[in-house]
Design a protein around this motif. Sequence first.
Motif, PDB file in Angstrom:
ATOM      1  N   LYS A 149     -12.995  20.439  -3.800  1.00 42.76           N
ATOM      2  CA  LYS A 149     -12.885  19.809  -5.109  1.00 42.76           C
ATOM      3  C   LYS A 149     -11.475  19.255  -5.269  1.00 42.76           C
ATOM      4  N   ILE A 150     -11.379  17.959  -5.464  1.00 39.86           N
ATOM      5  CA  ILE A 150     -10.086  17.282  -5.479  1.00 39.86           C
ATOM      6  C   ILE A 150      -9.979  16.429  -6.738  1.00 39.86           C
ATOM      7  N   LYS A 151      -8.859  16.560  -7.422  1.00 36.91           N
ATOM      8  CA  LYS A 151      -8.577  15.706  -8.573  1.00 36.91           C
ATOM      9  C   LYS A 151      -7.573  14.634  -8.152  1.00 36.91           C
ATOM     10  N   ILE A 152      -7.934  13.396  -8.382  1.00 34.93           N
ATOM     11  CA  ILE A 152      -7.077  12.264  -8.028  1.00 34.93           C
ATOM     12  C   ILE A 152      -6.664  11.564  -9.321  1.00 34.93           C
ATOM     13  N   SER A 153      -5.430  11.726  -9.700  1.00 37.70           N
ATOM     14  CA  SER A 153      -4.962  11.129 -10.951  1.00 37.70           C
ATOM     15  C   SER A 153      -4.577   9.677 -10.721  1.00 37.70           C
ATOM     16  N   ASP A 154      -4.194   9.021 -11.799  1.00 36.17           N
ATOM     17  CA  ASP A 154      -3.757   7.631 -11.687  1.00 36.17           C
ATOM     18  C   ASP A 154      -2.242   7.540 -11.507  1.00 36.17           C
ATOM     19  N   LYS A 155      -1.597   8.685 -11.264  1.00 30.16           N
ATOM     20  CA  LYS A 155      -0.147   8.702 -11.070  1.00 30.16           C
ATOM     21  C   LYS A 155       0.188   8.479  -9.596  1.00 30.16           C
ATOM     22  N   VAL A 156       1.128   7.587  -9.335  1.00 31.25           N
ATOM     23  CA  VAL A 156       1.542   7.278  -7.974  1.00 31.25           C
ATOM     24  C   VAL A 156       2.449   8.399  -7.464  1.00 31.25           C
ATOM     25  N   THR A 157       2.108   8.957  -6.301  1.00 28.95           N
ATOM     26  CA  THR A 157       2.880  10.068  -5.736  1.00 28.95           C
ATOM     27  C   THR A 157       3.751   9.645  -4.557  1.00 28.95           C
ATOM     28  N   GLY A 158       3.632   8.414  -4.121  1.00 30.12           N
ATOM     29  CA  GLY A 158       4.428   7.956  -2.984  1.00 30.12           C
ATOM     30  C   GLY A 158       3.972   6.581  -2.547  1.00 30.12           C
ATOM     31  N   SER A 159       4.562   6.114  -1.460  1.00 30.66           N
ATOM     32  CA  SER A 159       4.229   4.793  -0.932  1.00 30.66           C
ATOM     33  C   SER A 159       3.701   4.939   0.495  1.00 30.66           C
TER      34      SER A 159
END
Length: 501
Positions: free
Chosen positions: A3-13
């Motif tokens: 179970k994975i939550k993928i937010s709309d926040k950028v964590t890197g490039s």
Amino acid sequence: MNKIKISDKVTGSFRDNWNFCVGTERMGIALQKEYQDTLEFVQKAINFKYIRGHGLFHDDTAIYREYEIDGEMKPFYNFTYIDRIFDSFLEKGLKPFVELGFMPSQLASGGQTVFYWKGNVTPPKDYDKWKNLIQALIKHFISRYGIEEVLQWPFEVWNEPNLKVFWKDADESEYFKLYKVSATAIKEINKDLQVGGPAICGGADYWIKDFLEFCKRENVPVDFVSRHLYSAHMPKLQTHEFCYQDLKEPEEMLKELQTVRQMIDNSPFPHLPFHITEYNTSYNPLNPVHDTCLNAAYLARIISEAGDIVDSFSYWTFSDVFEEADVPRAQFHGGFGLVALNNIPKPTFHMFSFFEQMGKDILYRDENMLATRKADGTVTITAWNPVMEKGDHFNMDFSLELNLPKGEYFINRTIVNETHGNPWRTWIQMGRPRFPGKKQVEILRNAARPMVISERVSCTDEILLLEFTQSKNEVSFIEIIPVADETNTYYKLDDSLIPGY
């Protein structure tokens, strides 16, 4: 269930140095039609920036010849073939990552050779003639392509000199002499030309320490460090046709890179770029693992993460038009290539094409998945499930929660696994034809196509739920695209009138 939550926040490039360079068989083989056709096919899908291979000075490129004139042997430099080859690279959007080697037979100090095509691996018998050859070549490149172009080409001195098979006696001090003469010759032409080394394989990282200390001590120019990376253990069985090897875990490859990066950072040149100018699972061009889905699923994590450690890494190689171990003896023979003979893409080719379609903004990453967002808002996910154990019961279930704006979304999933996009499996079912006929080639090309599954889903509360299963050695590419629905623009549209709808 993962179970994975993928937010709309950028964590890197997500850096694009994974497709900075790709490997090729020796320069001379670039004159073959199938080679050129395959390279064009690969470039359209993956868009590599540079290309690197052996044999620049091998006799079949004819760059270096000596003729007796007035009783003295004098060099003649012939650029007919290398111009044709480098022109073909540049026309496809590829710049040369120039490996300076092997030794022209008339300049060699000995007769030791490597590979079926007999690349000479001995030092020059006359270092002045070697220096003149390097300078003549680079001056010609500048004359033909312009200094601004050639300044973008890295020049790497030799290949794996830490191995006796590639450099006579694996003589470190003799290699340092070769490097010093070569680097000095290059910088005398233009100080901004890039030169580096030592292009060693794994297991001899002390060479890097010694090399950088030598360059500091002798005031020898160095612009980058290069190394190779393979994960196979010693062979379990080796014949004239196949080599079978177990693999280390993928994270071991990443640990190797971190160790060398730290070594460079602690050297007299702590900020030098670090290029992996060859990598793959096995270092043997007869290992069947290269033809499998495991190869793709295994290396996906390396592509996802290694760019945070190194400045570039170059897959070895783009094509099975490759002759280190003799002319290929079968359609599938364990070759390094992303693409098999007869221009049949392997699973690893598709894995690379998936990463080419990823965005730059990382939303989520772990050892089995990378999620990114593209500039147009499309969310892209590449997921992989490498399994080195025998058996079929190794599925991995995913449940993703994605933060997305309310609306309708088109979900497009492209799948390569043991059943789909796996021409090696189909070839085995055919009876492993060594030299398949035209109909068999057509079947294999069709079998090489990934499976595509699509659906349309609604996101009503800014959470989109996406569930899927990854089978053994599967690599999936998922696109989540906002729907711009134009259904109402059609006059009297009524699908219910279609028989069978």
